[in-house]
Design an enzyme around this catalytic site. Structure first.
Site, PDB file in Angstrom:
ATOM      1  CE1 TYR A  68     -34.363 -32.198 -44.390  1.00 30.44           C
ATOM      2  CE2 TYR A  68     -33.761 -33.187 -42.303  1.00 30.44           C
ATOM      3  CZ  TYR A  68     -34.707 -32.600 -43.112  1.00 30.44           C
ATOM      4  OH  TYR A  68     -35.976 -32.415 -42.637  1.00 30.44           O
ATOM      5  CG  PHE A  99     -40.148 -24.695 -40.426  1.00 24.74           C
ATOM      6  CD1 PHE A  99     -38.790 -24.948 -40.333  1.00 24.74           C
ATOM      7  CD2 PHE A  99     -40.738 -24.711 -41.676  1.00 24.74           C
ATOM      8  CE1 PHE A  99     -38.040 -25.223 -41.470  1.00 24.74           C
ATOM      9  CE2 PHE A  99     -40.008 -24.973 -42.815  1.00 24.74           C
ATOM     10  CZ  PHE A  99     -38.644 -25.239 -42.711  1.00 24.74           C
TER      11      PHE A  99
END
Length: 306
Positions: free
Chosen positions: A72, A222
């Site tokens: 990330y 998500f």
């Protein structure tokens, strides 16, 4: 979502689950969007001070479960190093989970998936960036559901657990068969799969319930973005039922999606991510929203569109 005296809702409202032997509040925080608004886009660089405010606000609100990864990052920002800068020395009850498997080169391009013998280097890189001597949870992310032998990877992580670098092991993007295979090698404390209202893959609802029966956390990613994935949620993806029920509770559709996710089982740990401090308050407040059986049925079975 907040009471009349405007005291903020804290993560305690979402309840708790024990991740291995680590108690965590069921609303956590996902670090994917800290380095930039668009995940995995090196040209999207977040304001450092703002990202640090986001992290500190989450912890102020009682969040004690943060999901991150060494991959990330944007051109100038690393999620792990932002976490280190914002929160170290870490609170005693803070649980940081990371994941290994995917890899990006220094320019941000995706490269070959890590081999089992490369996981130690990836774990050590997470440790270095986070400034820790061990990782609370490490998830192995499958490349897809057929291309990797999960047992070899979990075996490699088990060796690192025995060496004291890892406390607990999780798996990500797995089905019931591969979870069972992983459990033959080492205890598994969590399953992290893509899962959300209207986006559950075949078998994952049953897998979530099976995990609950086994005391395994199910950690959807998500949950808000849904089909938007890395690009984020879009208002056009919300059904009339989502919009109507959200309006009835005076919450946003994103908050309703989070609440629906938490209602799927006591073992569900939500990890919504954001780079906006105001959204942290909204995400945490979603843990206090209680949906009725009729509302849940309406969300699960929306009427067909004309």
């Amino acid at each position: 979502m907040t009471p009349a005296h405007h005291e903020p809702v804290t993560a305690a409202a979402s309840g708790t689950w024990t991740l291995g032997d680590l108690p965590v509040r069921r609303i956590g925080f996902g670090a994917m969007r800290l380095p930039g608004r668009i995940a995995f886009d090196n040209t999207s660089v977040a304001d450092r001070a703002r990202s640090i405010r986001v992290l500190r606000r989450a912890v102020e609100l009682g969040v004690n479960h943060i999901d991150t990864a060494a991959f990330y990052f944007s051109a100038l920002r690393s999620a792990n190093e932002l976490i280190n800068a914002a929160l170290a020395p870490y609170p005693d009850d803070l649980v940081i989970a990371t994941k290994v498997g995917p890899r990006r080169d220094r320019a941000g391009a995706w490269t070959a998936w890590a081999r089992p013998d490369e996981l130690r280097g990836d774990v050590e890189e997470n440790l270095r960036q986070l400034g820790r001597d061990h990782l609370d949870v490490v998830n192995f992310r499958m490349n897809d559901r057929t291309s990797a032998d999960v047992t070899e990877y979990v075996g490699a992580l088990a060796e690192l657990r025995d060496a004291g670098l890892i406390r607990h092991i999780g798996v990500s993007d797995v089905d019931a068969e591969r979870l069972a295979a992983a459990q033959e090698v080492a205890p598994i404390v969590c399953v992290q799969n893509r899962f959300g209202l209207g986006t559950a893959r075949p078998g994952d609802t049953e897998l979530l319930r099976s995990c609950a029966d086994q005391g395994i956390a199910f950690v959807p990613f998500f949950a808000i973005a849904g089909k938007g994935g890395h690009a984020g949620a879009t208002a056009s993806a919300d059904s009339p039922a989502v919009r109507d029920i959200a309006a009835a509770h005076a919450v946003t559709p994103a908050q309703l999606r989070l609440a629906w996710t938490l209602h799927q089982g006591p073992n569900v740990l939500a990890i919504p991510g954001t780079g906006d401090p105001a959204h942290v308050d909204e995400n945490v407040a979603a843990g206090a929203l209680r949906l009725t059986p009729d509302e849940l049925r309406a969300l699960d079975n929306p009427p067909p569109t004309a």
